[in-house]
Design an enzyme around this catalytic site. Structure first.
Site, PDB file in Angstrom:
ATOM      1  N   GLU A  82       0.828  -1.207   0.000  1.00 14.21           N
ATOM      2  CA  GLU A  82       0.000   0.000   0.000  1.00 14.21           C
ATOM      3  C   GLU A  82       0.863   1.259   0.000  1.00 14.21           C
ATOM      4  O   GLU A  82       1.869   1.321   0.701  1.00 14.21           O
ATOM      5  CB  GLU A  82      -0.918   0.003   1.225  1.00 14.21           C
ATOM      6  CG  GLU A  82      -1.861  -1.188   1.307  1.00 14.21           C
ATOM      7  CD  GLU A  82      -2.919  -1.197   0.222  1.00 14.21           C
ATOM      8  OE1 GLU A  82      -3.082  -0.154  -0.461  1.00 14.21           O
ATOM      9  OE2 GLU A  82      -3.593  -2.233   0.059  1.00 14.21           O
ATOM     10  N   CYS A 145      -6.281  -1.703   8.583  1.00 14.04           N
ATOM     11  CA  CYS A 145      -5.032  -1.779   7.825  1.00 14.04           C
ATOM     12  C   CYS A 145      -4.547  -0.371   7.484  1.00 14.04           C
ATOM     13  O   CYS A 145      -3.379  -0.034   7.661  1.00 14.04           O
ATOM     14  CB  CYS A 145      -5.221  -2.623   6.569  1.00 14.04           C
ATOM     15  SG  CYS A 145      -5.542  -4.372   6.945  1.00 14.04           S
ATOM     16  N   HIS A 169      -0.857  -5.847   2.097  1.00 14.72           N
ATOM     17  CA  HIS A 169      -2.021  -6.730   2.174  1.00 14.72           C
ATOM     18  C   HIS A 169      -1.681  -8.069   1.519  1.00 14.72           C
ATOM     19  O   HIS A 169      -1.121  -8.096   0.416  1.00 14.72           O
ATOM     20  CB  HIS A 169      -3.216  -6.118   1.429  1.00 14.72           C
ATOM     21  CG  HIS A 169      -4.074  -5.248   2.279  1.00 14.72           C
ATOM     22  ND1 HIS A 169      -4.284  -3.920   2.004  1.00 14.72           N
ATOM     23  CD2 HIS A 169      -4.800  -5.527   3.390  1.00 14.72           C
ATOM     24  CE1 HIS A 169      -5.105  -3.408   2.912  1.00 14.72           C
ATOM     25  NE2 HIS A 169      -5.426  -4.370   3.770  1.00 14.72           N
TER      26      HIS A 169
END
Length: 215
Positions: A82, A145, A169
């Site tokens: 991410e 997250c 992830h």
């Protein structure tokens, strides 16, 4: 003697969408592995929005890692590093404590977003070269997250650390998919561990560049 880099792999634990969370399994597996030229510490982070800030602050203060790699599970079929964590909590499912939050900031008065300092593009290149499905994701969602990515970057700055950090992830495991009777893709723990091992490799290389730039 040259100091070896310390890498903290922080995987989320049990919650409604992952009774056997692969993020926890990967963090613990890599933390138990013997590494020759680096120290890897695997820790489990509770999936509770009100505990994340104190947990992260404690881990950063205790370990003072050179690299922080957060891990969480997603419904995607690929590994996704991410890029951005945004200052927003808006849950589509309760956290492990039963809390459900909508349109609230993670840090009141904090910046709108923080950017991961991990080498996300290089990580994906290395994974794909080894046959691991992966792609950069630019938005970590608005659940926990995203909260870990945002909070970690914020705490690193607050504590004045030189840690590089980010969040990855990983997909659900085949066993979790079977047990949930879901019709989704999955990834075995062995491949997920290899993906995060490559993340560590790319990050250690990036750390050297980062230290030369800031040192």
């Amino acid at each position: 003697m040259t100091k070896i880099p310390k890498i903290l792999v922080a995987g989320y634990g049990t919650w409604a969408k992952a009774r056997n969370n692969p993020a926890q399994s990967v963090a613990q597996t890599l933390g138990a592995r013997t590494w020759q030229d680096r120290e890897v510490v695997g820790v489990v982070v509770p999936v509770e929005t009100d505990k994340i800030a104190d947990t992260i602050a404690h881990l950063l203060t205790q370990h003072k890692p050179d690299i922080w790699i957060g891990l969480g599970v997603s419904s995607a079929a690929i590994v996704q590093p991410e890029v951005f964590g945004i200052n927003c909590r808006d849950f589509d499912v309760e956290d492990a404590s039963g809390k459900n939050i909508h349109q609230q900031p993670i840090i009141s008065g904090g910046p709108a977003a923080y950017q991961s300092s991990l080498p996300n593009t290089r990580m994906v290149e290395m994974m794909r070269a080894q046959g691991i499905p992966s792609a950069v994701s630019f938005h970590a969602g608005t659940h926990l997250c995203n909260q870990m990515l945002y909070t970690t970057e914020h705490m690193i700055q607050e504590l004045g650390l030189n840690t590089i950090s980010g969040f990855v992830h990983i997909p659900q495991t085949p066993r979790n998919i079977v047990q949930s009777n879901a019709n989704r893709a999955s990834m075995g723990l062995e491949m997920s561990c290899e993906a995060v091992s490559l993340t560590i490799e790319a990050s250690v290389h990036a750390l050297g560049q980062h230290q030369r730039t800031t040192g």
